[in-house]
Write a protein that holds these residues in place. Structure first.
Motif, PDB file in Angstrom:
ATOM      1  N   ARG A 236       0.828  -1.212  -0.008  1.00  0.00           N
ATOM      2  CA  ARG A 236       0.073   0.104  -0.132  1.00  0.00           C
ATOM      3  C   ARG A 236       0.837   1.238  -0.039  1.00  0.00           C
ATOM      4  NH1 ARG A 236      -4.578  -0.260   4.490  1.00  0.00           N
ATOM      5  NH2 ARG A 236      -4.751   1.810   3.410  1.00  0.00           N
ATOM      6  N   VAL A 240       1.039   4.274  -3.036  1.00  0.00           N
ATOM      7  CA  VAL A 240       0.389   5.664  -2.736  1.00  0.00           C
ATOM      8  C   VAL A 240       1.702   6.557  -3.084  1.00  0.00           C
ATOM      9  CG1 VAL A 240       0.583   7.369  -0.665  1.00  0.00           C
ATOM     10  CG2 VAL A 240      -0.960   5.290  -0.469  1.00  0.00           C
ATOM     11  N   GLU A 333       2.692  16.994  13.642  1.00  0.00           N
ATOM     12  CA  GLU A 333       2.193  16.641  12.126  1.00  0.00           C
ATOM     13  C   GLU A 333       3.167  15.313  11.735  1.00  0.00           C
ATOM     14  OE1 GLU A 333       5.497  19.923  12.236  1.00  0.00           O
ATOM     15  OE2 GLU A 333       4.056  18.841  13.621  1.00  0.00           O
ATOM     16  N   ALA A 336       1.969   9.382  13.366  1.00  0.00           N
ATOM     17  CA  ALA A 336       1.006   8.520  12.607  1.00  0.00           C
ATOM     18  C   ALA A 336       0.733   7.346  13.797  1.00  0.00           C
ATOM     19  CB  ALA A 336       1.168   8.048  11.439  1.00  0.00           C
ATOM     20  N   ASP A 340      -3.507   3.901   8.295  1.00  0.00           N
ATOM     21  CA  ASP A 340      -4.232   4.809   7.426  1.00  0.00           C
ATOM     22  C   ASP A 340      -3.608   6.144   7.556  1.00  0.00           C
ATOM     23  OD1 ASP A 340      -5.813   2.962   6.287  1.00  0.00           O
ATOM     24  OD2 ASP A 340      -7.406   3.267   7.489  1.00  0.00           O
ATOM     25  N   GLU A 341      -3.349   6.498   8.916  1.00  0.00           N
ATOM     26  CA  GLU A 341      -2.764   7.598   8.959  1.00  0.00           C
ATOM     27  C   GLU A 341      -1.463   7.864   8.273  1.00  0.00           C
ATOM     28  OE1 GLU A 341      -4.180   9.500  13.388  1.00  0.00           O
ATOM     29  OE2 GLU A 341      -2.714   8.061  13.196  1.00  0.00           O
ATOM     30  N   LEU A 343      -0.217   6.395   5.466  1.00  0.00           N
ATOM     31  CA  LEU A 343      -0.370   6.286   4.322  1.00  0.00           C
ATOM     32  C   LEU A 343      -0.782   7.741   3.826  1.00  0.00           C
ATOM     33  CD1 LEU A 343      -1.960   3.152   3.755  1.00  0.00           C
ATOM     34  CD2 LEU A 343       0.314   3.560   3.294  1.00  0.00           C
ATOM     35  N   GLU A 344      -1.797   8.273   4.521  1.00  0.00           N
ATOM     36  CA  GLU A 344      -2.155   9.697   4.266  1.00  0.00           C
ATOM     37  C   GLU A 344      -1.021  10.953   4.230  1.00  0.00           C
ATOM     38  OE1 GLU A 344      -5.394  13.080   5.885  1.00  0.00           O
ATOM     39  OE2 GLU A 344      -5.120  11.091   6.738  1.00  0.00           O
ATOM     40  N   LYS A 345      -0.327  10.555   5.374  1.00  0.00           N
ATOM     41  CA  LYS A 345       0.862  11.614   5.634  1.00  0.00           C
ATOM     42  C   LYS A 345       2.012  11.424   4.552  1.00  0.00           C
ATOM     43  CE  LYS A 345       0.332  12.259  10.321  1.00  0.00           C
ATOM     44  NZ  LYS A 345       0.028  13.732  10.788  1.00  0.00           N
ATOM     45  N   ALA A 347       1.340  10.177   1.499  1.00  0.00           N
ATOM     46  CA  ALA A 347       1.019  10.769   0.130  1.00  0.00           C
ATOM     47  C   ALA A 347       1.011  12.040   0.209  1.00  0.00           C
ATOM     48  CB  ALA A 347      -0.560  10.347   0.111  1.00  0.00           C
ATOM     49  N   ASN A 348       0.935  12.802   1.179  1.00  0.00           N
ATOM     50  CA  ASN A 348       0.835  14.226   1.116  1.00  0.00           C
ATOM     51  C   ASN A 348       2.332  14.682   1.193  1.00  0.00           C
ATOM     52  OD1 ASN A 348      -1.760  14.638   0.928  1.00  0.00           O
ATOM     53  ND2 ASN A 348      -2.113  14.347   3.000  1.00  0.00           N
ATOM     54  N   GLN A 350       4.445  16.382   3.378  1.00  0.00           N
ATOM     55  CA  GLN A 350       4.514  17.585   3.817  1.00  0.00           C
ATOM     56  C   GLN A 350       5.766  17.799   4.405  1.00  0.00           C
ATOM     57  OE1 GLN A 350       1.185  19.179   5.672  1.00  0.00           O
ATOM     58  NE2 GLN A 350      -0.029  19.036   3.737  1.00  0.00           N
TER      59      GLN A 350
END
Length: 382
Positions: A236, A240, A333, A336, A340-341, A343-345, A347-348, A350
């Motif tokens: 995953r 991503v 920030e 995680a 899921d957290e 993967l989201e971070k 993907a972004n 930042q």
């Protein structure tokens, strides 16, 4: 009954060490290095050997045998201190030396009776601390009073600490109940490499030759004694990030089962092709870790890098080991707790503001820690 027997054996072990160290010992010019972390102490040993040559004596734990053997070939004395016989043989040398360097906690120190002029210097094996240790760790707080007293005996033998920040001074004082030791604000010794432009250039060149120019993510989890199933999902994560990224992973050396799991995954590179972790860091675009000390080096090795903490067992870890007060509060920030957290971070992707992190933990890292220490040793040699 088992714990009582174990405690008794440890007490008898220290009694025998103490009796051996009470015997007279002649002064010598040796520099003693107590080695248990070859990955972090390798460079330090090489610098010490350049200056002291065969005056260097390496007293090593079994996991460091290979590195110690290299110094035996160079003409240095070495002692395997996991062998009680070799440990007892090394004590007269330690007692007669003016300087002893430690890269970790060594239980036998608690029973060793040094001369008042002997300097026992804790250089440690990390530039900072995410998790608690010493008497502040929850497992130590839950141990018996006799065990805690034995730990304190070891801590009381340390006369000096080399630190990279005032924060680590505070942590050592609290964790080891330090009262009389002196703190040397020189920096974290292995971090000197990250200020060496020639070394950085060579490390990046080696990485490019072996792995190309793709963006690189490295996952480095810490060691867990009671490892639950690590929920990292490289498939995953790779999906991503996309084809422009390559994934690397390295388990703790004491966790071969997790390393085997990493090696079986087709999306993950686990063979660093001869590069050390330190040589990898300058070329890593994103580091994912948890309670490891790697971030304290990474922010020096790669100022533009991204940093994420995947702490899927944060609540449990806080209970069993402990986290330094407010550590993750300063980096909300980057934290995680669920996959899921993460993967989201990822993907972004930042950038996390790491200036305050560096100011806190890398305060004294200027690239000259090793030079400062050796100058200090020369000035203070008995």
């Amino acid at each position: 009954m088992k714990n009582v027997l174990l405690t008794g054996m440890k007490s008898f072990y220290l009694f025998l060490v103490e009796q051996r160290s009470k015997l007279p010992a002649e002064k010598n010019d040796k520099i003693i290095f107590l080695l248990s972390f070859p990955s972090t102490s390798r460079w330090v040993l090489s610098e010490l050997y350049k200056k002291y040559g065969s005056r260097l004596v390496v007293c090593y734990t079994e996991n460091s045998r290979e590195l110690a053997a290299n110094y035996q070939k160079k003409g240095c004395l070495i002692y395997g201190i996991d062998s009680f016989r070799e440990l007892l043989s090394s004590i007269p040398l330690m007692k007669g030396a003016s300087t002893i360097l430690c890269d970790n906690y060594f239980a036998f120190l608690g029973g060793t009776m040094f001369e008042s002029s002997t300097k026992v210097i804790q250089i440690w094996h990390a530039g900072g601390a995410v998790k608690t240790f010493g008497l502040e760790a929850n497992y130590a707080k839950n141990s018996t009073k006799k065990d805690q007293d034995r730990y304190q005996q070891v801590y009381d033998r340390l006369t000096h600490y080399v630190v990279a920040s005032d924060q680590m001074t505070t942590i050592f004082k609290k964790s080891y109940h330090v009262t009389n030791a002196e703190f040397l604000p020189f920096g974290y010794l292995p971090a000197d490499r990250y200020f060496d432009e020639a070394w950085l250039k060579q490390a990046k060149q080696k990485f490019q030759e072996r792995f190309g120019n793709k963006k690189s993510l490295l996952y480095v989890p810490t060691y867990r004694e009671n490892e639950n199933e690590n929920p990292i999902d490289f498939s995953r994560l790779a999906a991503v990030l996309g084809d422009e990224w390559q994934l690397f992973a390295k388990a703790h050396p004491h966790d071969p089962a997790l390393q085997q799991k990493f090696e079986k995954h087709p999306a993950v590179i686990t063979d660093f092709k001869g590069l050390t972790l330190q040589e990898m860091l300058p070329s890593i675009d994103c580091l994912i870790t948890d309670y490891s000390s790697v971030p304290f080096e990474y922010t020096l090795a790669n100022k533009e890098g991204k940093l994420l903490f995947f702490c899927y067992d944060l609540e449990e870890y806080q209970k069993t080991v402990g986290i330094q007060d407010g550590f993750f509060d300063a980096l909300p920030e980057a934290l995680a707790v669920t996959l899921d957290e993460l993967l989201e971070k990822a993907a972004n992707m930042q950038a996390v503001d790491l200036d305050r992190f560096d100011q806190t933990w890398n305060q004294y890292n200027k690239g000259n820690a090793m030079k400062q220490l050796m100058n200090w040793m020369e000035e203070n040699e008995a």
